[in-house]
Design a protein around this motif. Structure first.
Motif, PDB file in Angstrom:
ATOM      1  N   ASP A  73     -13.570  -2.674  26.757  1.00 31.11           N
ATOM      2  CA  ASP A  73     -12.689  -1.720  25.661  1.00 31.11           C
ATOM      3  C   ASP A  73     -13.908  -1.361  23.962  1.00 31.11           C
ATOM      4  O   ASP A  73     -13.876  -0.527  23.701  1.00 31.11           O
ATOM      5  N   GLN A  74     -14.923  -2.716  24.573  1.00 29.52           N
ATOM      6  CA  GLN A  74     -16.190  -2.694  23.242  1.00 29.52           C
ATOM      7  C   GLN A  74     -17.211  -0.864  24.068  1.00 29.52           C
ATOM      8  O   GLN A  74     -17.675  -0.655  22.332  1.00 29.52           O
ATOM      9  N   VAL A  75     -17.428  -1.170  25.066  1.00 26.90           N
ATOM     10  CA  VAL A  75     -18.566   0.060  25.427  1.00 26.90           C
ATOM     11  C   VAL A  75     -17.417   1.156  25.268  1.00 26.90           C
ATOM     12  O   VAL A  75     -17.995   2.049  24.520  1.00 26.90           O
ATOM     13  N   MET A  76     -16.007   1.217  25.513  1.00 33.13           N
ATOM     14  CA  MET A  76     -15.542   2.511  25.345  1.00 33.13           C
ATOM     15  C   MET A  76     -15.353   2.844  23.215  1.00 33.13           C
ATOM     16  O   MET A  76     -15.822   3.958  22.976  1.00 33.13           O
ATOM     17  N   GLU A  77     -15.472   2.117  22.142  1.00 31.62           N
ATOM     18  CA  GLU A  77     -15.770   2.059  21.187  1.00 31.62           C
ATOM     19  C   GLU A  77     -17.002   2.243  20.822  1.00 31.62           C
ATOM     20  O   GLU A  77     -17.618   3.414  20.106  1.00 31.62           O
ATOM     21  N   SER A  78     -18.281   1.687  21.830  1.00 30.53           N
ATOM     22  CA  SER A  78     -19.727   2.248  20.805  1.00 30.53           C
ATOM     23  C   SER A  78     -19.835   3.881  21.484  1.00 30.53           C
ATOM     24  O   SER A  78     -20.785   4.050  20.928  1.00 30.53           O
ATOM     25  N   GLU A  79     -19.237   4.200  22.335  1.00 34.89           N
ATOM     26  CA  GLU A  79     -19.126   5.527  22.788  1.00 34.89           C
ATOM     27  C   GLU A  79     -18.058   6.727  22.546  1.00 34.89           C
ATOM     28  O   GLU A  79     -18.163   7.699  22.272  1.00 34.89           O
ATOM     29  N   GLY A  80     -17.641   5.639  20.884  1.00 34.78           N
ATOM     30  CA  GLY A  80     -16.249   7.048  20.455  1.00 34.78           C
ATOM     31  C   GLY A  80     -15.357   7.434  21.294  1.00 34.78           C
ATOM     32  O   GLY A  80     -14.844   8.697  21.363  1.00 34.78           O
ATOM     33  N   LEU A  81     -15.209   6.413  22.659  1.00 37.81           N
ATOM     34  CA  LEU A  81     -14.072   7.108  23.868  1.00 37.81           C
ATOM     35  C   LEU A  81     -12.809   6.833  23.682  1.00 37.81           C
ATOM     36  O   LEU A  81     -12.815   5.574  23.327  1.00 37.81           O
ATOM     37  N   GLN A  82     -12.070   7.410  23.763  1.00 39.68           N
ATOM     38  CA  GLN A  82     -10.795   6.532  23.432  1.00 39.68           C
ATOM     39  C   GLN A  82      -9.772   6.337  24.757  1.00 39.68           C
ATOM     40  O   GLN A  82      -9.826   7.451  25.531  1.00 39.68           O
ATOM     41  N   ALA A  83      -9.587   5.298  25.130  1.00 42.98           N
ATOM     42  CA  ALA A  83      -9.613   5.481  26.974  1.00 42.98           C
ATOM     43  C   ALA A  83      -8.002   6.014  27.265  1.00 42.98           C
ATOM     44  O   ALA A  83      -6.955   5.888  26.966  1.00 42.98           O
ATOM     45  N   ASP A  84      -7.600   7.070  28.105  1.00 42.49           N
ATOM     46  CA  ASP A  84      -7.002   7.347  29.004  1.00 42.49           C
ATOM     47  C   ASP A  84      -5.965   6.413  29.285  1.00 42.49           C
ATOM     48  O   ASP A  84      -4.710   6.668  28.769  1.00 42.49           O
ATOM     49  N   GLU A  85      -6.065   5.478  30.264  1.00 38.43           N
ATOM     50  CA  GLU A  85      -5.378   4.380  30.772  1.00 38.43           C
ATOM     51  C   GLU A  85      -6.548   3.982  31.368  1.00 38.43           C
ATOM     52  O   GLU A  85      -8.032   3.995  31.403  1.00 38.43           O
ATOM     53  N   ILE A  86      -6.669   2.351  31.667  1.00 34.01           N
ATOM     54  CA  ILE A  86      -7.055   1.152  31.979  1.00 34.01           C
ATOM     55  C   ILE A  86      -6.450   1.160  33.265  1.00 34.01           C
ATOM     56  O   ILE A  86      -5.854   1.199  33.684  1.00 34.01           O
ATOM     57  N   ARG A  87      -7.693   1.119  34.697  1.00 36.33           N
ATOM     58  CA  ARG A  87      -7.288   0.331  35.707  1.00 36.33           C
ATOM     59  C   ARG A  87      -7.637  -0.485  36.483  1.00 36.33           C
ATOM     60  O   ARG A  87      -9.237  -0.361  36.434  1.00 36.33           O
ATOM     61  N   GLU A  88      -7.787  -1.071  38.395  1.00 42.32           N
ATOM     62  CA  GLU A  88      -8.074  -1.443  38.124  1.00 42.32           C
ATOM     63  C   GLU A  88      -8.647  -1.096  39.998  1.00 42.32           C
ATOM     64  O   GLU A  88      -7.995  -0.170  40.290  1.00 42.32           O
ATOM     65  N   GLU A  89     -10.197  -0.908  40.176  1.00 41.64           N
ATOM     66  CA  GLU A  89     -10.873  -0.182  41.248  1.00 41.64           C
ATOM     67  C   GLU A  89     -11.172  -0.974  41.751  1.00 41.64           C
ATOM     68  O   GLU A  89     -11.876  -2.207  41.276  1.00 41.64           O
ATOM     69  N   GLU A  90     -11.841  -0.823  43.625  1.00 45.50           N
ATOM     70  CA  GLU A  90     -12.432  -2.075  44.004  1.00 45.50           C
ATOM     71  C   GLU A  90     -13.677  -1.734  44.104  1.00 45.50           C
ATOM     72  O   GLU A  90     -13.601   0.094  45.132  1.00 45.50           O
ATOM     73  N   PHE A  91     -15.017  -2.381  44.276  1.00 45.16           N
ATOM     74  CA  PHE A  91     -16.632  -1.392  44.655  1.00 45.16           C
ATOM     75  C   PHE A  91     -16.509  -2.056  46.121  1.00 45.16           C
ATOM     76  O   PHE A  91     -16.192  -3.610  45.616  1.00 45.16           O
ATOM     77  N   ILE A  92     -17.909  -1.846  46.629  1.00 44.24           N
ATOM     78  CA  ILE A  92     -18.768  -2.572  47.388  1.00 44.24           C
ATOM     79  C   ILE A  92     -19.015  -2.989  46.784  1.00 44.24           C
ATOM     80  O   ILE A  92     -20.524  -2.507  46.559  1.00 44.24           O
ATOM     81  N   ILE A  93     -19.713  -4.639  46.411  1.00 46.83           N
ATOM     82  CA  ILE A  93     -20.727  -4.749  46.035  1.00 46.83           C
ATOM     83  C   ILE A  93     -21.742  -4.975  47.263  1.00 46.83           C
ATOM     84  O   ILE A  93     -22.442  -5.269  46.951  1.00 46.83           O
ATOM     85  N   SER A  94     -21.410  -5.251  48.777  1.00 48.58           N
ATOM     86  CA  SER A  94     -22.453  -5.569  49.904  1.00 48.58           C
ATOM     87  C   SER A  94     -22.332  -4.960  51.052  1.00 48.58           C
ATOM     88  O   SER A  94     -20.354  -5.224  50.889  1.00 48.58           O
ATOM     89  N   GLY A  95     -22.455  -4.339  51.158  1.00 48.83           N
ATOM     90  CA  GLY A  95     -21.704  -3.464  53.529  1.00 48.83           C
ATOM     91  C   GLY A  95     -22.175  -4.246  54.181  1.00 48.83           C
ATOM     92  O   GLY A  95     -23.476  -4.768  54.326  1.00 48.83           O
TER      93      GLY A  95
END
Length: 142
Positions: free
Chosen positions: A35-57
């Protein structure tokens, strides 16, 4: 981090930080930071979701280490689409101190974000996040 540009004019950048205090609820801290990052960039979130990222292959997909990130899309003043992905997690140091790692990834495109551009960016990305406290039953490690 210097943004990397894609052929379509999209750029990818990331930045991280460490907070001296340990976190109690990784998901709540992540949502607040996003939320803070979006606000600092002047962005309004269309939606917030979770995505899995590979942190170690691993040697194959079954051995990959995955962590959930919170992801939000928004539009900047120029009409371009911006996607921010964030994750907060605990890190235990050799001294026994526990701190909080924060990582934010930003994809910005002059038009709409094509999912293949996002997928290509994620394919080569391995965020260096700690997995302290994370289990298959509790991927946020809280």
């Amino acid at each position: 981090m210097t943004p990397r540009c894609h052929d379509d004019g999209c750029s990818v950048a990331g930045y991280g930080a460490q907070i001296a205090e340990p976190l109690e609820d990784a998901r709540a801290v992540t949502a607040n930071e996003l939320d803070q990052v979006m606000e600092s960039e002047g962005l309004q979130a269309d939606e917030i979701r979770e995505e899995e990222f590979i942190i170690s292959g691993g040697v194959s997909e079954e051995y990959d280490t995955l962590l959930p990130f919170m992801v939000a899309d928004g539009h900047n003043d120029d009409g371009g689409e911006v996607r921010i992905a964030s994750r907060a997690g605990s890190r235990v140091h050799y001294s026994g101190d526990v701190t909080t790692d924060l990582l934010h990834l930003r994809l910005a495109c002059p038009g709409s974000i094509q999912e293949r551009v996002w997928d290509e960016g994620l394919a080569g990305l391995r965020p260096g996040m700690s997995t302290d406290g994370v289990t298959p039953d509790d991927p946020w490690g809280s």
